[in-house]
Write a protein that holds these residues in place. Sequence first.
Motif, PDB file in Angstrom:
ATOM      1  N   ASN A 176      18.839  42.440  35.222  1.00 27.47           N
ATOM      2  CA  ASN A 176      17.668  42.798  36.266  1.00 27.47           C
ATOM      3  C   ASN A 176      16.256  41.234  35.840  1.00 27.47           C
ATOM      4  N   ALA A 177      15.423  41.748  36.266  1.00 26.89           N
ATOM      5  CA  ALA A 177      14.548  40.943  36.349  1.00 26.89           C
ATOM      6  C   ALA A 177      13.975  39.996  35.326  1.00 26.89           C
ATOM      7  N   LYS A 178      13.764  40.812  33.943  1.00 24.91           N
ATOM      8  CA  LYS A 178      14.244  40.242  32.821  1.00 24.91           C
ATOM      9  C   LYS A 178      14.790  39.550  32.360  1.00 24.91           C
ATOM     10  N   GLU A 179      15.508  39.133  32.191  1.00 30.99           N
ATOM     11  CA  GLU A 179      16.553  38.633  32.052  1.00 30.99           C
ATOM     12  C   GLU A 179      17.042  37.274  33.553  1.00 30.99           C
ATOM     13  N   ALA A 180      16.593  37.605  34.537  1.00 28.14           N
ATOM     14  CA  ALA A 180      16.081  36.408  35.189  1.00 28.14           C
ATOM     15  C   ALA A 180      14.708  35.434  34.587  1.00 28.14           C
ATOM     16  N   ARG A 181      14.468  36.271  34.508  1.00 32.74           N
ATOM     17  CA  ARG A 181      12.829  35.369  33.805  1.00 32.74           C
ATOM     18  C   ARG A 181      13.434  34.183  33.482  1.00 32.74           C
ATOM     19  N   LYS A 182      14.445  35.326  31.823  1.00 32.38           N
ATOM     20  CA  LYS A 182      14.771  34.156  31.118  1.00 32.38           C
ATOM     21  C   LYS A 182      15.649  33.183  31.519  1.00 32.38           C
ATOM     22  N   LEU A 231       4.482  26.425  30.039  1.00 25.43           N
ATOM     23  CA  LEU A 231       3.584  27.901  30.568  1.00 25.43           C
ATOM     24  C   LEU A 231       4.531  28.941  31.910  1.00 25.43           C
ATOM     25  N   SER A 232       5.672  27.971  31.114  1.00 22.97           N
ATOM     26  CA  SER A 232       6.595  29.109  31.430  1.00 22.97           C
ATOM     27  C   SER A 232       7.015  30.125  30.719  1.00 22.97           C
ATOM     28  N   ALA A 233       6.593  29.010  29.381  1.00 25.04           N
ATOM     29  CA  ALA A 233       7.452  30.399  28.251  1.00 25.04           C
ATOM     30  C   ALA A 233       6.129  31.667  27.898  1.00 25.04           C
ATOM     31  N   VAL A 234       4.715  30.721  28.438  1.00 22.96           N
ATOM     32  CA  VAL A 234       3.664  32.066  28.444  1.00 22.96           C
ATOM     33  C   VAL A 234       4.081  33.180  29.714  1.00 22.96           C
ATOM     34  N   TYR A 235       4.508  32.171  30.951  1.00 27.38           N
ATOM     35  CA  TYR A 235       4.553  33.369  31.745  1.00 27.38           C
ATOM     36  C   TYR A 235       5.776  35.014  31.289  1.00 27.38           C
ATOM     37  N   VAL A 236       6.895  34.288  31.000  1.00 25.75           N
ATOM     38  CA  VAL A 236       8.108  34.508  30.173  1.00 25.75           C
ATOM     39  C   VAL A 236       7.982  35.831  29.674  1.00 25.75           C
ATOM     40  N   ARG A 237       6.699  35.990  28.380  1.00 25.79           N
ATOM     41  CA  ARG A 237       6.658  36.638  27.457  1.00 25.79           C
ATOM     42  C   ARG A 237       5.818  37.475  27.861  1.00 25.79           C
ATOM     43  N   ARG A 238       5.316  37.067  28.608  1.00 27.00           N
ATOM     44  CA  ARG A 238       4.010  38.471  29.021  1.00 27.00           C
ATOM     45  C   ARG A 238       4.373  39.353  29.863  1.00 27.00           C
ATOM     46  N   ALA A 239       5.636  38.649  31.053  1.00 24.76           N
ATOM     47  CA  ALA A 239       6.277  39.365  31.827  1.00 24.76           C
ATOM     48  C   ALA A 239       7.334  40.575  31.642  1.00 24.76           C
ATOM     49  N   ASN A 240       7.844  39.925  30.470  1.00 24.82           N
ATOM     50  CA  ASN A 240       9.104  40.928  30.800  1.00 24.82           C
ATOM     51  C   ASN A 240       8.413  41.835  29.191  1.00 24.82           C
ATOM     52  N   GLY A 241       7.300  41.029  28.228  1.00 23.13           N
ATOM     53  CA  GLY A 241       6.095  42.566  27.425  1.00 23.13           C
ATOM     54  C   GLY A 241       5.507  42.974  28.258  1.00 23.13           C
ATOM     55  N   GLU A 242       4.088  42.746  27.625  1.00 18.32           N
ATOM     56  CA  GLU A 242       3.336  43.504  29.223  1.00 18.32           C
ATOM     57  C   GLU A 242       3.581  43.891  29.867  1.00 18.32           C
ATOM     58  N   ARG A 291       9.144  47.577  45.704  1.00 14.67           N
ATOM     59  CA  ARG A 291      11.357  47.465  45.091  1.00 14.67           C
ATOM     60  C   ARG A 291      10.779  46.247  44.441  1.00 14.67           C
ATOM     61  N   ALA A 292      10.255  45.312  45.085  1.00 18.93           N
ATOM     62  CA  ALA A 292      10.228  43.730  44.707  1.00 18.93           C
ATOM     63  C   ALA A 292       9.710  43.356  43.693  1.00 18.93           C
ATOM     64  N   GLN A 293       7.987  44.352  43.638  1.00 19.10           N
ATOM     65  CA  GLN A 293       7.983  44.202  42.236  1.00 19.10           C
ATOM     66  C   GLN A 293       8.280  44.822  41.043  1.00 19.10           C
ATOM     67  N   THR A 294       8.198  46.086  41.197  1.00 16.68           N
ATOM     68  CA  THR A 294       8.970  47.274  40.018  1.00 16.68           C
ATOM     69  C   THR A 294      10.550  47.479  39.672  1.00 16.68           C
ATOM     70  N   GLY A 295      11.110  46.901  40.388  1.00 15.73           N
ATOM     71  CA  GLY A 295      13.117  46.550  40.750  1.00 15.73           C
ATOM     72  C   GLY A 295      13.166  48.252  41.073  1.00 15.73           C
ATOM     73  N   PHE A 296      12.616  49.392  40.829  1.00 18.56           N
ATOM     74  CA  PHE A 296      12.991  50.581  41.600  1.00 18.56           C
ATOM     75  C   PHE A 296      13.885  50.051  42.627  1.00 18.56           C
ATOM     76  N   ASN A 310      15.293  41.699  42.083  1.00 12.69           N
ATOM     77  CA  ASN A 310      14.573  42.714  42.212  1.00 12.69           C
ATOM     78  C   ASN A 310      15.152  43.295  44.373  1.00 12.69           C
ATOM     79  N   LEU A 311      15.379  42.146  44.626  1.00  9.05           N
ATOM     80  CA  LEU A 311      15.802  42.812  46.089  1.00  9.05           C
ATOM     81  C   LEU A 311      17.109  42.599  46.557  1.00  9.05           C
ATOM     82  N   GLY A 312      17.759  41.202  45.751  1.00  2.00           N
ATOM     83  CA  GLY A 312      19.000  40.471  46.286  1.00  2.00           C
ATOM     84  C   GLY A 312      19.753  41.504  45.867  1.00  2.00           C
ATOM     85  N   ARG A 313      21.138  41.401  46.183  1.00  2.00           N
ATOM     86  CA  ARG A 313      22.268  42.015  45.246  1.00  2.00           C
ATOM     87  C   ARG A 313      23.850  40.159  45.715  1.00  2.00           C
TER      88      ARG A 313
END
Lengths: 106, 557
Positions: free
Chosen positions: B294-300, A78-89, B544-549, B131-134
């Motif tokens: 950025n948020a992308k890397e945070a999720r990863k 589920l985490s992977a699915v979320y990251v895929r969609r959030a980082n893409g779409e 800002r939290a939603q977009t990271g701007f 997106n919010l923290g430093r």
Amino acid sequence: MSSAMYERMRTNPKFQELVATRGRFAWTLSIVVLVLFYGFVLAVAYAPSTLGQPVSDGAMLTIGVAVEAFLFILFWVLSAVYVRRANGEFDALTQEVIKQAQKENK
Amino acid sequence: MRRLTDVVAAVGLFALCALAYAGPPVEGAMEQQATNWHAIIMFCIFVALSMGITYWASSRTKSTADFYTAGGGITGFQNGMAIAGDYMSAATLLGLTALVYGKGFDGYLYMLAFFAGWPIILFMMAERLRNLGRFTFADITSFRLDQGKVRTMAAISSLVVVCFYLIAQMVGAGQLIKLLFGLDYSIAVIGVGVLMMVYVTFGGMVATTWVQIIKAGLLLSGGTLAMLLAFSHFDFSFHTLLEKATAVHALGPKLMTPGGLLSDPINAISLGLGLMFGTAGLPHILMRFFTVSNAKEARKSVLYASGFVAYFFNVIFIMGLCAILVVGQNPDFFEEGKIGGKLIGGGNMVAMHLAKAVGGDLLLGFMAAVAFATILAVVSGLALAGASAISHDLYSRVIMKGKATEAAEIRVSRIATITLGVVAIILGILFEKQNVAFMVGLAFGVAAAGNFPVLILSMYWKGLTTRGALMGGYGGLISAVAFVVFSKSVWVDVLANKAALFPYSQPALFAMPIAFLLAYIFSKSDASVRGRSEIAAFDDQYVRAQTGFGAATATSH
């Protein structure tokens, strides 16, 4: 300056769409994880002997262990699915919202 | 600065190796093991490597951003390793293997509770945190609230969490090193404290991150190797393993059935909440979200971290089950050779005995060195989180009101690190004979009830005001501490009273609602002008939290 930018982004319908879709997606996944996890915890508390049954006759693997191994995998998938969609779409949509606001700024 | 780092690194390394040499060989207390040369040599290699990294890192630690967040330039994969490293302490490896060895299924269940917080952090928090923290999570809670008061509160509860966690780690470190390396307890505690101070003071987040990454790699590979070697005794058949294990274990066929650990539903849910939301409130874990770009890397990062954690927990599960036969049936590992008697070195030694049984002295030495490295890396992360609460939140933002120079702020953070290190050493030595298990529970309880509610409300609830945040934060902190003090583990076991005033062992189920309720009531009833403008400021924060701007970006070197 940035307050005006934020205002423009907020009024962009695409921002509303982003927030609504991503929010719904994140909440759904969270609720799935929470319900399954606490459901399992309650099953452990109230029906331990059921979880101790073997998955089939003659098997050593119990239902509890099988369910838990499944939860480990499911939660990660589920985490992977979320990251895929959030980082893409979703990120593509976010970039669009920011770009439009910057364009209007000029 | 460079030359100084060099000297300190060299002195630290030699001092530690010399201390190892000076350790008493076989005599001494029963608990103390013979000096373990394989372990000491491998550990010295690790220390030499980490000192080299610290030296390299010190040249790239110039600004506050470098010091607190490695300039924001860590990749998602690296950060995922480092988070996994922060999360998997020596207690995880040793304690959980021992739990599976002793209780079978209950140990596995405990691991799921430790794991289940990660997906929630990913879905609900990762992106907004980034997106919010430093530098610290107080950046987020005080984003639109009163800087002075809210930051002070966040810093206090961060320091409470860090201190209790640090004491627990130090006491564990001393005892473990005494066992594994045959070193004296206080020498071990001082050694850990000194190395930690060197890493953090000179290398900041860059060094701390790389020490954490290397250690996570060692832990994962060492654990996997031990598991594979042990599992090969059973032809890699889970069926055979379980069949043999249930045949000899004291629990018998009940081995794979839930036992007494979580039989009380209230305690079970409270433990689950504490572990899940405590993880989401640990300052050294939260700090890691600001090290990526950025948020992308945070999720990863979270995805990688949770993958490593889940994988390793399952490795530990198999290790614990193998140990039931490989260790539990071998008289060599019991005092006076009595199977089923007391394990040599105590219950926490199961993983180490297993390593020795399947991989000889070499694997034992490797695993012992990994355990030591693990402690070092975890205390370094904690010390950095504590130091940043003091220097960034208290000194720079509250006392100097943002007017401190970067150089002054870094200087304060270094002094704070050394102070924390000295305090940790002293408390570690003072608490040698105490049972410190409750301190980890306290750290998680305060994180779950003191940090988490205000943090999540500040990101999700428009209506939160300074007044509500303060009442919720302090309310959660105080009630979590009170519940733990009045519970059996402190009130009866430490303070020697007859009966516990609080009947449960876990505070989260009770302290968290108190925090949320107080934050809600005191925000709702806040009719001040300031309160209204804080509520109005949520809209911009939300975008800002939603977009990271407008979010903090990576600094270039």
